[in-house]
Design a protein around this motif. Structure first.
Motif, PDB file in Angstrom:
ATOM      1  N   THR A  84      42.659  24.023  53.998  1.00 15.76           N
ATOM      2  CA  THR A  84      41.405  23.999  54.746  1.00 15.76           C
ATOM      3  C   THR A  84      40.201  23.693  53.869  1.00 15.76           C
ATOM      4  O   THR A  84      39.090  23.660  54.358  1.00 15.76           O
ATOM      5  CB  THR A  84      41.170  25.344  55.444  1.00 15.76           C
ATOM      6  OG1 THR A  84      41.042  26.366  54.441  1.00 15.76           O
ATOM      7  CG2 THR A  84      42.316  25.681  56.385  1.00 15.76           C
ATOM      8  N   SER A  85      40.388  23.493  52.574  1.00 14.85           N
ATOM      9  CA  SER A  85      39.254  23.278  51.686  1.00 14.85           C
ATOM     10  C   SER A  85      38.650  21.896  51.898  1.00 14.85           C
ATOM     11  O   SER A  85      39.328  20.949  52.305  1.00 14.85           O
ATOM     12  CB  SER A  85      39.685  23.443  50.228  1.00 14.85           C
ATOM     13  OG  SER A  85      40.658  22.481  49.886  1.00 14.85           O
ATOM     14  N   ASN A  86      37.353  21.792  51.619  1.00 19.08           N
ATOM     15  CA  ASN A  86      36.619  20.538  51.747  1.00 19.08           C
ATOM     16  C   ASN A  86      37.006  19.621  50.591  1.00 19.08           C
ATOM     17  O   ASN A  86      36.742  19.929  49.431  1.00 19.08           O
ATOM     18  CB  ASN A  86      35.120  20.832  51.732  1.00 19.08           C
ATOM     19  CG  ASN A  86      34.283  19.604  52.001  1.00 19.08           C
ATOM     20  OD1 ASN A  86      34.673  18.477  51.707  1.00 19.08           O
ATOM     21  ND2 ASN A  86      33.098  19.825  52.563  1.00 19.08           N
ATOM     22  N   THR A  87      37.613  18.499  50.913  1.00 22.63           N
ATOM     23  CA  THR A  87      38.094  17.613  49.850  1.00 22.63           C
ATOM     24  C   THR A  87      36.952  16.950  49.089  1.00 22.63           C
ATOM     25  O   THR A  87      37.154  16.452  47.982  1.00 22.63           O
ATOM     26  CB  THR A  87      39.013  16.525  50.436  1.00 22.63           C
ATOM     27  OG1 THR A  87      38.312  15.809  51.462  1.00 22.63           O
ATOM     28  CG2 THR A  87      40.278  17.149  51.013  1.00 22.63           C
ATOM     29  N   ASN A  88      35.752  16.924  49.683  1.00 23.64           N
ATOM     30  CA  ASN A  88      34.610  16.388  48.947  1.00 23.64           C
ATOM     31  C   ASN A  88      34.115  17.370  47.893  1.00 23.64           C
ATOM     32  O   ASN A  88      33.530  16.966  46.886  1.00 23.64           O
ATOM     33  CB  ASN A  88      33.476  16.047  49.908  1.00 23.64           C
ATOM     34  CG  ASN A  88      33.761  14.805  50.724  1.00 23.64           C
ATOM     35  OD1 ASN A  88      34.177  13.788  50.180  1.00 23.64           O
ATOM     36  ND2 ASN A  88      33.560  14.892  52.029  1.00 23.64           N
ATOM     37  N   LEU A  89      34.329  18.655  48.154  1.00 25.92           N
ATOM     38  CA  LEU A  89      33.970  19.662  47.162  1.00 25.92           C
ATOM     39  C   LEU A  89      35.116  19.919  46.194  1.00 25.92           C
ATOM     40  O   LEU A  89      34.904  20.134  44.999  1.00 25.92           O
ATOM     41  CB  LEU A  89      33.584  20.975  47.860  1.00 25.92           C
ATOM     42  CG  LEU A  89      32.260  21.000  48.616  1.00 25.92           C
ATOM     43  CD1 LEU A  89      32.088  22.343  49.329  1.00 25.92           C
ATOM     44  CD2 LEU A  89      31.086  20.757  47.673  1.00 25.92           C
TER      45      LEU A  89
END
Length: 483
Positions: free
Chosen positions: A59-64
């Protein structure tokens, strides 16, 4: 005012001097201190900060996190120095330092832990004059009365060197008591070796008895209302700082004045950092009238003072300004400029803080004149007045960081973004030449978010002015003191 004197036992460890004299501590409270008071009504309640939740797998933001979110909790567990068990680590970036506190008691302790290492023994011949190591006194206030706490801030400056710590109306919370013990102030030599000023509701039997039990010598400062208290603080500080006249002076008889009506006192918050930096009176008026204690304090200056009104005509009316002009030269501290604006701009405490950071009045040598890099700043949420008051010592020592107020807990407002960008440093030859900025971010993550702190760091870093598109920032010469 009343004065109470008690002998204070001192344990002088000469043998330890060689061990600790060279130590340096640059730490401040980062997480909830195990002894912190959770509310003003209890001195034994503790708070524990909840650990941040880790993102669920996938679920993590791939941009971050392009390679996946980190996990496992705190990477490096930092223990306190062996001789300082109550110190806690802090969260810093290249140009920012978070002085964390889950409540006002912790916020104040976070500031004092950052400024005063308190490692040199009291029997060291230089300790009484070695201000950067431990303070000479402390100023105790309660966190439920902004007018009283703001009024107490002139006591911070030399020769008192007495930072703000918070107590309750019935006693001293554990986190504050432990910090009093850690600081081990030297006593104010120019004021009968007094250790503590108890201001307003802090002057109660619970606090007094606890101070007696550990051997601190104190004086109480009270008043029936804010103007009377301010007059009493002014007389007390003046008698210590300038006993010849009884009026605080450096270089002249400067006085900061704010309105005590509604929440107009927020406009005077930036002055708390100035009076901690330079001997200055701090007094109160109403929007449309001047209390007699304020007149009495101004009369002591013999008409020779500079009177700085914090806020526009909606906070302090023109009629009040005219009345005050009988007692000195009037200067408003506001974001208005009759040359720049056809009509007065919208005013706010946040805009006033930025205006004061930029302002300089050569007649009174008043104002920070920060229009370029090489400075410190104290960033505080405007609704966290306790942090604004407690962080005033950051303008007293170290980076001498004036107060900057934010109205948002999550994002840097456009005015603040513009200000921090305008004073960011650039280099033409080498980034090693400096100068550099440092912004202290005060409070917990709900007061000012980590993203907001990171944004300040991002725009405060040294940048190359020769790079195409690099058209902001300044050099140190842009804010040199002077006319």
């Amino acid at each position: 005012m009343s004065f109470n004197s008690y002998l204070r036992p001192r344990i002088l460890l000469a043998a330890a001097a060689a061990l600790v004299a060279g130590a340096a501590v640059w730490l401040a409270v980062a997480n909830g201190n195990a002894g912190a008071a959770a509310n003003a009504g209890s001195t034994g309640t503790t708070t524990t900060a909840a650990a941040p939740a880790e993102p669920a797998a996938g679920t993590s933001n791939t941009n971050l996190y392009p390679f996946g979110a980190p996990s496992g909790g705190v990477s490096v567990k930092v223990p306190p120095p062996p001789t300082e068990p109550t110190l806690s680590p802090t969260y810093t970036t290249k140009t920012t330092t978070r002085l964390y506190g889950a409540n006002p008691y912790e916020e104040a302790v976070s500031v004092t832990q950052h400024i005063w290492p308190a490692v040199v023994p009291l029997n060291n011949p230089a300790e009484n004059n070695n201000d950067p190591d431990r303070p000479w006194g402390v100023t105790l206030v309660t966190p439920d009365d902004p007018l009283t706490a703001i009024t107490a801030t002139p006591l911070i400056h030399f020769p008192d060197d007495a930072p703000i710590l918070y107590v309750t109306s019935s006693g001293i919370p554990d986190v504050t008591l432990n910090e009093l013990k850690r600081l081990g102030d030297t006593g104010i030599s120019r004021f009968n070796n007094v250790d503590a000023f108890l201001v307003g509701a802090a002057a109660n039997s619970g606090v007094e008895n606890q101070l007696k039990s550990i051997g601190l010598k104190y004086v109480t400062v009270t008043g029936g209302d804010a103007p009377t208290l301010a007059d009493n603080v002014d007389k007390l500080y003046g008698s210590i700082e300038d006993p010849d006249t009884g009026v605080p002076t450096m270089p002249g008889y400067n006085t900061a004045i704010g309105s005590m009506d509604g929440k107009d006192w927020q406009y005077l918050l930036p002055a708390t950092h100035w009076v901690a930096h330079m001997p200055t009176g701090l007094l109160w008026v109403h929007t449309d009238s001047v209390p007699q204690p304020t007149i009495d304090a101004l009369k002591r200056r013999g008409g020779m003072g500079n009177i700085y009104l914090f806020g526009g005509p909606k906070q302090i009316s023109p009629a009040v300004a005219k009345q005050l002009s009988q007692y000195g030269r009037i200067v408003r501290v506001t974001n208005d400029d009759p040359v720049a604006f056809n009509a007065p701009p919208v005013d706010s405490p946040e805009a006033t803080a930025i205006a004061f950071a930029k302002m300089y009045d050569p007649m009174g040598m008043f104002g920070w004149k920060i229009t370029g890099p090489g400075h410190g700043f104290s960033l505080v949420n405007v609704n966290d007045w306790q942090a604004a008051v407690a962080s005033a010592p950051l303008s007293h020592l170290g980076f001498h960081a004036p107060l900057i107020l934010t109205s948002s807990a999550t994002t840097l407002t456009s005015d603040l973004d513009g200000f921090f960008t305008s004073v960011s440093p650039f280099f033409l030859d080498s980034p090693a030449d400096g100068p550099y900025n440092m912004t202290y971010v005060i409070g917990n993550w709900d007061q000012i978010s980590w993203d907001q702190q990171a944004r300040v760091d991002y725009i405060s870093e040294m940048h190359n002015r020769r790079v195409v598109g690099s058209n902001t920032g300044s050099s140190y010469a842009d804010s040199q003191p002077g006319a």
